[in-house]
Scaffold this motif. Structure first.
Motif, PDB file in Angstrom:
ATOM      1  N   GLY A 272      24.665  34.865  34.448  1.00 13.45           N
ATOM      2  CA  GLY A 272      25.653  34.464  35.293  1.00 13.45           C
ATOM      3  C   GLY A 272      25.573  34.925  36.667  1.00 13.45           C
ATOM      4  O   GLY A 272      24.427  34.976  37.123  1.00 13.45           O
ATOM      5  N   ARG A 273      26.814  35.387  37.213  1.00  9.72           N
ATOM      6  CA  ARG A 273      26.621  35.841  38.623  1.00  9.72           C
ATOM      7  C   ARG A 273      26.011  36.866  39.042  1.00  9.72           C
ATOM      8  O   ARG A 273      25.596  37.954  38.421  1.00  9.72           O
ATOM      9  CB  ARG A 273      28.034  36.337  38.909  1.00  9.72           C
ATOM     10  CG  ARG A 273      29.024  35.433  39.190  1.00  9.72           C
ATOM     11  CD  ARG A 273      29.048  34.592  40.139  1.00  9.72           C
ATOM     12  NE  ARG A 273      30.088  33.751  40.762  1.00  9.72           N
ATOM     13  CZ  ARG A 273      30.075  32.618  41.527  1.00  9.72           C
ATOM     14  NH1 ARG A 273      28.885  32.422  41.940  1.00  9.72           N
ATOM     15  NH2 ARG A 273      31.100  32.039  41.821  1.00  9.72           N
ATOM     16  N   ARG A 331      50.447  56.135  41.304  1.00 11.48           N
ATOM     17  CA  ARG A 331      51.054  54.932  40.905  1.00 11.48           C
ATOM     18  C   ARG A 331      52.470  55.155  41.064  1.00 11.48           C
ATOM     19  O   ARG A 331      52.974  56.031  40.280  1.00 11.48           O
ATOM     20  CB  ARG A 331      50.783  54.200  39.772  1.00 11.48           C
ATOM     21  CG  ARG A 331      50.467  52.730  40.015  1.00 11.48           C
ATOM     22  CD  ARG A 331      50.456  52.003  38.893  1.00 11.48           C
ATOM     23  NE  ARG A 331      49.640  52.400  37.766  1.00 11.48           N
ATOM     24  CZ  ARG A 331      49.466  51.445  36.849  1.00 11.48           C
ATOM     25  NH1 ARG A 331      49.823  50.100  36.988  1.00 11.48           N
ATOM     26  NH2 ARG A 331      48.784  51.477  35.591  1.00 11.48           N
ATOM     27  N   ASP A 334      57.225  51.770  39.562  1.00 11.14           N
ATOM     28  CA  ASP A 334      57.266  50.390  39.202  1.00 11.14           C
ATOM     29  C   ASP A 334      56.324  49.628  39.642  1.00 11.14           C
ATOM     30  O   ASP A 334      56.452  48.680  40.403  1.00 11.14           O
ATOM     31  CB  ASP A 334      58.914  49.949  40.032  1.00 11.14           C
ATOM     32  CG  ASP A 334      59.407  48.746  38.901  1.00 11.14           C
ATOM     33  OD1 ASP A 334      60.140  49.064  38.164  1.00 11.14           O
ATOM     34  OD2 ASP A 334      58.945  47.742  39.163  1.00 11.14           O
ATOM     35  N   GLY A 335      55.229  49.877  39.432  1.00 10.50           N
ATOM     36  CA  GLY A 335      54.190  48.810  39.626  1.00 10.50           C
ATOM     37  C   GLY A 335      53.700  48.754  40.868  1.00 10.50           C
ATOM     38  O   GLY A 335      53.586  47.497  41.492  1.00 10.50           O
ATOM     39  N   ALA A 339      47.559  45.840  38.688  1.00  7.00           N
ATOM     40  CA  ALA A 339      46.933  46.127  37.387  1.00  7.00           C
ATOM     41  C   ALA A 339      45.476  45.435  37.569  1.00  7.00           C
ATOM     42  O   ALA A 339      45.409  44.544  38.571  1.00  7.00           O
ATOM     43  CB  ALA A 339      47.685  45.848  36.167  1.00  7.00           C
ATOM     44  N   GLU A 341      42.495  42.969  37.707  1.00 11.18           N
ATOM     45  CA  GLU A 341      42.742  41.204  37.516  1.00 11.18           C
ATOM     46  C   GLU A 341      42.717  41.008  36.246  1.00 11.18           C
ATOM     47  O   GLU A 341      42.167  41.337  35.240  1.00 11.18           O
ATOM     48  CB  GLU A 341      41.359  40.765  38.299  1.00 11.18           C
ATOM     49  CG  GLU A 341      41.754  41.015  39.872  1.00 11.18           C
ATOM     50  CD  GLU A 341      40.634  40.617  40.715  1.00 11.18           C
ATOM     51  OE1 GLU A 341      39.748  39.500  40.408  1.00 11.18           O
ATOM     52  OE2 GLU A 341      40.138  41.339  41.358  1.00 11.18           O
ATOM     53  N   PRO A 342      43.448  39.556  35.847  1.00 11.89           N
ATOM     54  CA  PRO A 342      43.488  39.267  34.657  1.00 11.89           C
ATOM     55  C   PRO A 342      42.132  38.741  33.662  1.00 11.89           C
ATOM     56  O   PRO A 342      42.055  39.180  32.629  1.00 11.89           O
ATOM     57  CB  PRO A 342      44.330  38.010  34.842  1.00 11.89           C
ATOM     58  CG  PRO A 342      44.164  37.573  36.085  1.00 11.89           C
ATOM     59  CD  PRO A 342      43.919  38.835  37.083  1.00 11.89           C
ATOM     60  N   ALA A 343      41.270  38.189  34.553  1.00  8.10           N
ATOM     61  CA  ALA A 343      40.099  37.878  33.663  1.00  8.10           C
ATOM     62  C   ALA A 343      38.693  38.545  34.433  1.00  8.10           C
ATOM     63  O   ALA A 343      38.041  38.098  35.026  1.00  8.10           O
ATOM     64  CB  ALA A 343      39.893  36.574  33.789  1.00  8.10           C
ATOM     65  N   ASP A 344      38.779  40.255  34.257  1.00  2.00           N
ATOM     66  CA  ASP A 344      37.610  40.656  34.722  1.00  2.00           C
ATOM     67  C   ASP A 344      36.680  40.470  33.761  1.00  2.00           C
ATOM     68  O   ASP A 344      36.674  40.282  32.494  1.00  2.00           O
ATOM     69  CB  ASP A 344      38.068  42.201  34.872  1.00  2.00           C
ATOM     70  CG  ASP A 344      38.201  42.230  36.616  1.00  2.00           C
ATOM     71  OD1 ASP A 344      36.888  42.209  37.197  1.00  2.00           O
ATOM     72  OD2 ASP A 344      39.075  42.932  37.054  1.00  2.00           O
ATOM     73  N   ASP A 345      35.534  40.943  34.317  1.00  2.00           N
ATOM     74  CA  ASP A 345      34.113  40.782  33.693  1.00  2.00           C
ATOM     75  C   ASP A 345      34.397  41.573  32.120  1.00  2.00           C
ATOM     76  O   ASP A 345      33.796  40.890  31.187  1.00  2.00           O
ATOM     77  CB  ASP A 345      32.964  41.463  34.153  1.00  2.00           C
ATOM     78  CG  ASP A 345      32.552  40.617  35.408  1.00  2.00           C
ATOM     79  OD1 ASP A 345      31.601  40.289  35.794  1.00  2.00           O
ATOM     80  OD2 ASP A 345      33.615  39.873  35.903  1.00  2.00           O
ATOM     81  N   ALA A 348      35.726  39.297  29.748  1.00  3.57           N
ATOM     82  CA  ALA A 348      34.978  38.471  29.349  1.00  3.57           C
ATOM     83  C   ALA A 348      33.832  38.784  28.472  1.00  3.57           C
ATOM     84  O   ALA A 348      33.648  38.131  27.315  1.00  3.57           O
ATOM     85  CB  ALA A 348      34.230  37.705  30.644  1.00  3.57           C
TER      86      ALA A 348
END
Lengths: 351, 505
Positions: A272-273, A331, A334-335, A339, A341-345, A348
Motif C-alpha cells: 500500500g502506501r 493528559r 477529561d480527554g 486518542a 485516529e480511528p483507523a490507524d494502520d 488495519a
C-alpha cells in the motif's frame, strides 16, 4: 502532503538526534563539508557517499514492498552487476571509454532482466515474492562466481570506471549525484504520473485493483524490474569504489538493511502506501548509526546491538498506541489529548 | 423483562480528529430486552457500540455496568466484563474446525493437551442448544457465511454474556437462517441476556426488538418502545427530514420504453460449479434485476458478464461483437462497470483516499503514464462528491474512514466517472442506511433514463421489483425465468416463480 510529513517526523527526529550526538562528540566538523582535491569531503559527506548503494537498493525495495512484495535477491544482483562490469573491463582495454560504457550498460541490463524475471514469477506464476526472490538470492551469488570464474577481478586504478565510485562532478562525489538523480527520477516517475497511485492500489487491495481494470501484472513486473536495476547500479558503484568485484561478499546482507530502511521510513510491509523520502531518511539513519558507534567510543562489536536498539526506538515511536501510552500521564483528565485516529494502520493490520 | 438497567451510558462524547462522532449520547439497556440502535450510516451507531465494547475510549461520559462505573480499554476487557459482540463480518479463523472456533481459548484440556473428543462433544451440545446441526470437526470454511455467523453467535453466547451485541448479524443470512437467529435471540432474552441489535432491516427490528434508540449525526434523538413508534415516524427520526419515501419511486416499466438494440447478450454463458449456462439480453436504458435466494447464482451471473470470472461455456456479445478473453480490464475499456458485492475486499482500496479510489478505474484505463490531469481530476471528484452527497465531503480522507453507505457511493462514483454503457451493481444497498439506499435507488433510475444499462442485484426483492424493467429469476445456480410483464413485477410473483419452477425438476 501533510500526512506524508506526519509519517516522516519520527524517523527524522531520530536522524537529527544521531547527528546531534555526533556533533557533540566530534564538533561541527562532523556536519560541515570540507573540500579536498576539488571534491567535497568531511564525515557527513562520506556517510552519504558510502550510503548510496544501500540507498539505491532501498528505493527499489520501497516500490516492491508497496506492491505487497519483497525482493531478497538484491544482494545477489548487486554481486552479479559488479561481477559483469569488472569481468568485462579486465578482459579488454581498461582505459577505453567504450569498454566502460558497454560494461555498465550490460551490467544494468542483466540486473533489470533479473528483476523482471522475479516480477514475472510473482505476477504470472503466483509464486510468493519471498520464495520467488529467495531462489535468486541463493543462485545469484553462484552466477556471479561463474562470471568471475571464482576469482576476484580487480580493475586498474587508472580506468575511468572507478570514477563511478571515487570521482566527483563539480566537487560533489559521483555516487551522491547518482543517488540524488535516481531518487529524483523515481519520485517524479511515481508521483507526477499515476504509477505511484496504481502501485499503492495493487499493493493495498489486489482483488479490487483487478476489478477496477488495473494491469496489475505489468505494474508488479515494473516494480521488480526497477528494483533489480537499482541493485545492479548499486553493485557498479560498490565495485567502482573498491576497484574489484567480490562475488561472495559484495553486497552481503544488504537486502536486510534495505528492508529495514524501508520500514524505518514508514512504508508498511503489508503493502500500500509508500514513502520514498522516508526510505532516504531510513538509509541515512542506518549509515549514520555505524559512524556514531565509533564516534561515541563504543567498539565496533556494538554495531549490531546498537542498530537493533535504534530500530526498536523508531518502530516504537511510529506506533500511535505507544505514543498515546507515553503521553497518558500528561493528559488532562477529561480527554485533552486526542486518542489515536480511528483507523490507524495498526488497526488495519489487526483486521 | 425487569426494569433494572444493566448498561447505562450517559453523556458519551467521542471526537475523531476534529469530527464529533458522538455528542452527549445516553443509552440504557435493561435486563432481558432486545434493544435496537437505529440511525443512518455515520449517525454514530458503530461508535457507540465501540465505546461500550472498549474499542474506543470515550472523550467524555460515564458507563455503568450493573450499577458499577466501568471503562473498558479493549474488547477483551469488555468480554471479561460480560459484554460480547458478534460483528457483521465473521471474526473467526476459517481454517480451524467449527469446534476449535467455538471453544478457542477455552478448550477442554487433558493435562497439557487439548481433549479433542470432549471439545467436539461440547461444541455439538452448544450448537444443538441453538438448534443448528453442523459437523463440528469440519473446517469452518466449508460452511456458508451465514452458518459461520451462527457459529460466531454460538461462541458469543457460550462466553456467558450478560450483554450480547449483534452488529448487522443478519445482513448475509437468508430467511430461514434469520428465523433461527431470532428464535435464539428470544430464548436468550428469556434467560435474561440483554441484547443490542443493529440492523438495516426494519421489518426484523419490528419483529424482534422491544425498544429502540435512534441516533442522528452523533446525537441522541430519543428512545421508544417499538410498539409506540410506527415505521414511517422512525424513518423520519433517522433521516431528520421530510422523508421522500422509497415508495415514491413508483414502478417505471410503464413509462419507460427500452431501445430495441441489444447492448450485451449472453448465449449459453456458464461456468462449472458456479452457474449453469444461461441466456440473457440487456438493452441500453434498461434495468435488469437479478432475483433469487442467497447462493442462487446471482453474484456468479453478474461476475461472468463483468469479466470478473472466466466463463467456460457459451458466448458473450457486446454490441454484436463476440468477446474473447473478457476480463475486468477489457470490460472497463468497453464501458462495463462492476461494483462487487463485497466493497471492502473487492471494491475499495482502504488506504487510498476518496479521490484516488474514485479516479482508479479511469486512471487504470489510461495506463500509468497518462495521468488524469490534476485539475480535471479535482473537478470530477468534487462534482461526484456533491452529486452523490458523499459525507464527509473531503476528497483526501482515506476511504476506510467512511461509513458503509458513503463507501458504496465512492465505488459508484468510480464507475460513473468513466460513463459506462453497462453498470453492474451487486448488492449496492446491502448494509447501508435508508438515506443512502434511497439515494442509490434514485441514481439507478436516473442513470437508466440517461440511456445506461444497469444489471441490479439485491437480496431485497421489493427493491428489485421497484427498480427493474425485467427480472431474471435464479434458483439453485440456474436462471429459471425472465419476468418482463409489468404485472409480474411483484415480490409475490418472484417467489411464486422460484417455488414453481423449482418444483418442475
Amino acid at each position: 502532503m501533510n500526512a506524508y510529513l506526519k509519517r516522516l517526523i519520527w524517523p527524522l527526529a531520530v536522524l537529527v538526534t544521531l547527528i546531534v550526538v555526533n556533533i557533540a562528540q566530534t564538533g561541527f566538523d562532523f556536519i560541515v563539508p570540507s573540500v579536498h582535491d576539488g571534491r567535497l569531503g568531511g564525515a557527513f559527506v562520506n556517510i552519504l557517499r558510502n550510503s548510496v548503494p544501500l540507498l539505491l537498493i532501498a528505493l527499489g525495495m520501497t516500490l516492491v514492498i508497496a506492491t505487497k512484495g519483497i525482493d531478497l535477491s538484491v544482494g545477489a544482483v548487486y554481486a552479479i552487476g559488479a561481477a559483469i562490469a569488472c569481468q568485462w573491463i579486465i578482459d579488454r582495454d581498461q582505459s577505453a571509454f567504450g569498454t566502460i560504457l558497454t560494461a555498465v550498460i550490460l551490467a544494468l541490463l542483466v540486473a533489470a532482466v533479473i528483476g523482471a524475471w522475479n516480477g514475472a514469477m510473482v505476477a504470472y506464476f503466483g509464486v510468493q515474492p519471498i520464495v520467488a526472490t529467495l531462489i535468486l538470492m541463493i543462485a545469484g551469488r553462484g552466477i556471479a562466481q561463474l562470471i568471475t570464474g571464482g576469482q576476484i577481478p580487480s580493475v586498474s586504478d587508472s580506468t575511468p570506471f572507478v570514477e563511478l565510485g571515487r570521482g566527483a562532478i563539480a566537487t560533489i562525489p559521483v555516487p551522491i549525484v547518482i543517488g540524488v538523480l535516481v531518487f529524483a527520477v523515481l519520485a517524479l516517475l511515481t508521483r507526477t504520473t499515476a504509477l505511484g497511485m496504481l502501485l499503492e492500489a495493487v499493493g493495498g487491495n489486489p482483488a479490487a485493483s483487478r476489478l477496477a481494470g488495473i494491469r496489475s501484472k505489468g505494474i508488479t513486473i515494473l516494480a521488480y524490474l526497477v528494483c533489480g536495476f537499482c541493485a545492479g547500479l548499486a553493485g557498479l558503484i560498490g565495485a567502482a569504489n573498491l576497484g574489484s568485484a567480490d562475488a561472495n561478499n559484495g553486497g552481503l546482507w544488504i537486502e536486510l538493511d534495505a528492508i529495514l530502511a524501508v520500514v524505518i521510513g514508514g512504508t508498511a510491509l503489508i503493502g500500500g502506501r509508500f514513502f520514498l523520502l522516508g526510505t532516504v531518511i531510513g538509509v541515512a539513519i542506518i549509515e549514520t548509526l555505524n559512524v556514531t558507534i565509533i564516534n561515541v567510543g563504543l567498539s565496533s562489536q556494538w554495531q549490531f546491538t546498537a542498530k537493533a536498539i535504534v530500530v526498536f526506538v523508531v518502530a516504537v515511536l511510529q506506533s500511535p498506541e505507544f505514543r498515546a501510552w507515553l503521553l497518558k500521564p500528561f493528559r488532562r483528565p477529561d480527554g485533552g489529548e486526542p486518542a489515536p485516529e480511528p483507523a490507524d494502520d495498526k488497526e488495519a493490520l489487526a483486521k | 423483562m425487569s426494569d433494572a438497567p444493566i448498561v447505562q451510558m450517559t453523556g458519551i462524547t467521542k471526537d475523531f480528529t476534529g469530527v464529533r462522532a458522538l455528542d452527549g449520547v445516553d443509552f440504557t439497556l435493561r435486563r432481558g430486552e432486545i434493544h435496537a440502535v437505529m440511525g443512518e450510516n455515520g449517525a454514530g451507531k458503530s461508535t457507540l457500540i465501540k465505546v461500550l465494547t472498549g474499542v474506543h475510549d470515550p472523550d467524555a461520559g460515564r458507563i455503568l455496568l450493573d450499577g458499577e462505573p466501568v471503562r473498558f480499554h479493549s474488547p477483551g476487557q469488555a468480554q471479561a466484563g460480560g459484554i460480547s459482540t458478534v460483528y457483521q463480518e465473521v471474526n473467526l479463523t476459517d481454517n480451524l474446525s467449527v469446534a476449535e472456533n467455538l471453544l478457542a481459548g477455552r478448550e477442554p484440556r487433558l493435562g497439557p493437551f487439548i481433549n479433542f473428543r470432549a471439545m467436539r462433544r461440547k461444541a455439538k451440545a452448544l450448537l444443538d442448544e441453538i438448534g443448528i446441526d453442523l459437523n463440528v470437526a469440519a473446517p469452518l470454511s466449508s460452511y456458508s457465511i451465514a452458518m459461520q455467523q451462527l457459529v460466531a453467535i454460538a461462541r458469543a453466547i457460550d462466553i456467558d454474556a450478560k450483554v450480547l451485541i449483534l452488529d448487522e448479524p443478519t445482513s448475509s443470512l437468508d430467511r430461514d437462517e434469520v428465523a433461527v437467529l431470532m428464535r435464539v435471540m428470544r430464548s436468550l432474552a428469556e434467560r435474561g441476556t440483554a441484547m443490542v441489535f443493529i440492523s438495516h432491516f426494519l421489518d426484523q427490528v419490528y419483529e424482534i426488538c422491544d425498544r429502540m434508540t435512534v441516533l442522528r449525526n452523533g446525537t441522541l434523538i430519543g428512545e421508544w418502545a417499538v410498539s409506540e413508534l410506527p415505521e414511517s415516524e422512525l424513518i423520519g427520526h433517522m433521516l431528520g427530514r421530510e422523508v421522500q419515501t422509497l415508495g415514491a419511486l413508483e414502478h417505471r416499466a410503464a413509462r419507460h420504453r427500452p431501445d430495441d438494440d441489444v447492448l450485451v447478450s449472453a448465449r449459453g454463458l456458464g461456468r462449472k460449479g458456479s452457474v449453469s449456462p444461461f441466456d440473457l439480453d440487456i438493452r441500453p436504458g434498461e434495468v435488469v434485476g437479478l432475483a433469487g435466494l442467497l447462493g442462487s447464482g446471482r453474484t456468479e451471473t453478474a461476475r461472468l458478464i463483468a469479466g470478473a470470472d472466466r466463463a467456460d461455456s457459451g458466448a458473450l456479445e457486446f454490441r454484436g461483437e463476440r468477446l474473447r478473453g473478457h476480463n475486468p480490464r477489457t470490460a472497463s475499456a468497453r464501458g462495463i462497470g462492476f461494483c462487487p458485492e463485497n466493497r471492502k475486499t473487492e471494491g475499495l482500496v482502504g488506504d487510498l483516499t476518496v479521490a484516488e479510489n474514485m479516479i482508479l478505474a479511469m486512471q487504470a484505463a489510461r495506463g500509468w503514464a497518462r495521468t488524469v490531469p490534476p485539475a480535471r481530476r479535482d473537478a470530477l471528484v468534487a462534482e461526484f462528491i456533491e452529486k452523490l452527497d458523499i459525507r464527509p465531503a473531503d476528497p483526501d480522507l482515506p476511504v476506510k474512514n467512511l461509513s458503509g453507505g458513503n463507501q458504496q457511493k465512492v465505488l459508484l462514483a468510480r464507475w460513473m466517472l468513466i460513463e459506462p454503457r453497462l453498470l453492474i451493481l451487486d448488492e449496492p444497498t446491502r448494509g447501508i442506511d435508508v438515506g443512502a439506499k434511497a439515494d442509490i435507488q434514485r441514481l439507478v433510475n436516473e442513470l437508466s433514463e440517461d440511456g445506461m444499462a444497469v444489471l441490479f442485484i439485491s437480496a431485497e426483492l421489493e427493491e428489485v421489483t421497484r427498480l427493474s424493467d425485467r427480472i431474471a429469476v435464479l434458483r439453485d445456480r440456474e436462471l429459471i425465468d425472465i419476468l418482463h410483464q409489468e404485472s409480474d413485477m411483484t415480490t409475490d410473483r418472484i417467489v411464486e416463480t422460484i417455488v414453481e419452477k423449482g418444483g418442475d425438476k
